[in-house]
Design an enzyme around this catalytic site. Structure first.
Site, short mmCIF file in Angstrom:
data_model
loop_
_atom_site.label_atom_id
_atom_site.label_comp_id
_atom_site.label_asym_id
_atom_site.label_seq_id
_atom_site.Cartn_x
_atom_site.Cartn_y
_atom_site.Cartn_z
N SER A 96 41.49 46.18 39.92
CA SER A 96 40.50 47.06 40.54
C SER A 96 39.22 47.12 39.70
CB SER A 96 41.12 48.44 40.74
OG SER A 96 40.33 49.20 41.61
N ASP A 239 37.90 44.73 43.70
CA ASP A 239 38.79 44.53 44.85
C ASP A 239 38.22 45.20 46.11
OD1 ASP A 239 39.48 47.11 43.86
OD2 ASP A 239 41.48 46.98 44.77
N ASP A 241 37.53 48.08 47.30
CA ASP A 241 37.97 49.27 48.03
C ASP A 241 36.98 50.41 47.84
OD1 ASP A 241 38.77 49.56 45.38
OD2 ASP A 241 40.79 50.26 45.84
MG MG Z 1 39.24 49.16 43.37
#
Ligand code: MG
Length: 446
Positions: A96, A239, A241
């Site tokens: 992440s 990533d 998100d």
């Molecule tokens: Mg992330």
């Protein structure tokens, strides 16, 4: 630094705490929990990702799983693929927002959620006991699906509810930090009519700056927005998100505004409950009040928010760290859903990002952390709970202790991953934040 293990997976330093052996063990344990089953496997763009993806695939196949490899994908694309393909679960090789020396695994269940605490504990037990499911014949061949990212982007674009003609030719600067967002985000933005200027747009995993989307890491994006006279700047983490925003003046406006603007965007068209974790700004309460809908507060952690959203039929939700969940796409925080909502709000209102920000009540915030062992943390929380009860304060004790008052709120909670306690407050001004934090620290003996 030792391996960090939580409900959402593991993270460690590549070649030190995180080795292919560790990844094989976790993949075998997760494959055992899933009893074989069909699993999707993705990775972010880190150079160690392919090696760990091979290790994860080997572990899953040895437990009898059928593995479909998605290659480099955003975590939300993995969540979308699970739902779309009715998989038993998923695994993403990513650390992440952690720096380049790190990598890790995110585990997702059949709904696309991080496993609940019982299942996460079961994975750890299986690994500790080495009691893996081991097939000896009938290994399932690896499958490949190179279009999962594209289908995720198309799904998000297909859910646009406003006339996006106003976005035609609008200039947007995108910083994908050379992460997984590089691949499908530019086409997604172009499909909404935007003209995209892409910085750090090679999925090499060589991060051009510290990858967490915080103000101090996004100078290049802020400058590019000004230089290109863009309407907005978008910053993804590796990533993809999480999403942070830069306004048309090149000002980083803070990650909290991503969820606030997305919430306003959705509620202006569809009413329904919204969800956020306990440390997310009160801005979401102000917006929800305008539309007469409730805010469900959950413990910190994406899966808690997502579970609450599914249980209560929320129309939007997420976390103040730039994580927006559109439950129509998947229960995973999704930078594309966040971009879509911000752009739809701009298109529908004709307002600039700075004007949209100015329309939301502004709060001051303060965050502190203290190194603290478990015993001391427990004592501190107990003291705060006792004093709050004595004062008759409005308390939420679902994750640490949060005390709400007319002046603002203050939260004290233990970190899930480090031996520290965090104290954070939000109020109308800095002085009130300072006094809220000073008061709780003195009660807690910090
Ligand atoms: Mg992330």
């Amino acid at each position: 630094m030792s391996l960090m293990v939580s409900v959402s997976g593991i993270r460690g330093i590549v070649g030190q705490s995180l080795t292919p052996e560790v990844v094989v063990e976790f993949a075998r344990a997760y494959g055992t929990l899933l009893g074989g089953g069909r699993v999707v496997l993705g990775r972010d763009s880190r150079p160690s990702g392919e090696m760990f993806s091979c290790a994860a695939a080997a572990g899953l196949v040895s437990a009898g799983c059928e593995v479909t490899q998605l290659g480099i994908v955003m975590t939300p694309a993995l969540g979308h693929a699970i739902r779309e393909g009715r998989y038993s679960g998923g695994m993403n090789v990513t650390a992440s927002h952690n720096p380049g020396a790190w990598n890790g695994l995110k585990l997702l269940d059949e709904l696309g959620l991080a496993p609940d605490p019982q299942r996460a504990a079961r994975v750890a037990e299986i690994r500790a006991a080495g009691s893996y499911r081991q097939v000896r014949a009938g290994f399932r061949p690896l499958r490949h699906d190179d279009l999962a990212g594209e289908r995720h982007a198309e799904a998000v674009a297909g859910l646009v509810e406003v006339d996006v003609a106003a976005l035609r030719g609008m200039r947007v600067v995108l910083d994908s930090v050379n992460g997984a967002g590089c691949l499908d985000t530019p086409a997604f933005l172009a499909s909404l009519g935007c003209e995209v200027i892409h910085v750090n747009g090679e999925p090499s995993g060589e991060f051009a700056h510290e990858p967490e989307p915080l103000a101090e890491n996004l100078m290049q994006l802020c400058e590019a927005v000004v230089r290109h006279k863009a309407a907005v700047g978008f910053a993804q983490d590796p990533d993809a998100d999480r999403l942070a925003l830069v306004d048309e003046r090149g000002q980083f406006i803070g990650e909290e505004y991503t969820l606030a603007l997305a919430t306003r965007s959705v509620l202006s068209r569809r009413r329904g409950p919204v969800a956020a974790n306990l440390s997310t700004s009160r801005m979401i309460d102000d917006i929800a009040r305008e539309y007469g809908v409730p805010v469900i507060r959950t413990p910190v952690g994406e899966a808690h928010v997502a579970r609450a959203m599914l249980a209560s039929g929320c129309v939007i939700g997420g976390e103040g760290n730039g994580g927006v969940i559109d439950p129509r796409v998947s229960p995973v925080r999704d930078s594309l859903s966040a971009m879509s909502q911000v752009l739809q709000l701009m298109a529908a209102t004709g307002k600039r990002v700075s004007e949209l920000v100015a329309s939301i009540p502004r709060y001051a915030g303060l965050k502190k952390k203290f190194g603290c062992d478990r015993t001391r943390i427990d004592a501190a929380l107990k003291a705060v709970a006792g004093e709050a009860a004595r004062r008759g304060a409005r308390v939420d004790a679902s994750d640490g202790i949060r005390i709400d008052s007319a002046d603002g709120w203050v939260l004290i909670r233990a970190s899930n991953t480090e031996p520290i306690v965090r104290v954070m407050a939000e109020a109308r001004n800095d002085k009130t934040c300072e006094s809220l934090v000073a008061d709780i620290c003195s009660v807690a003996g910090l």
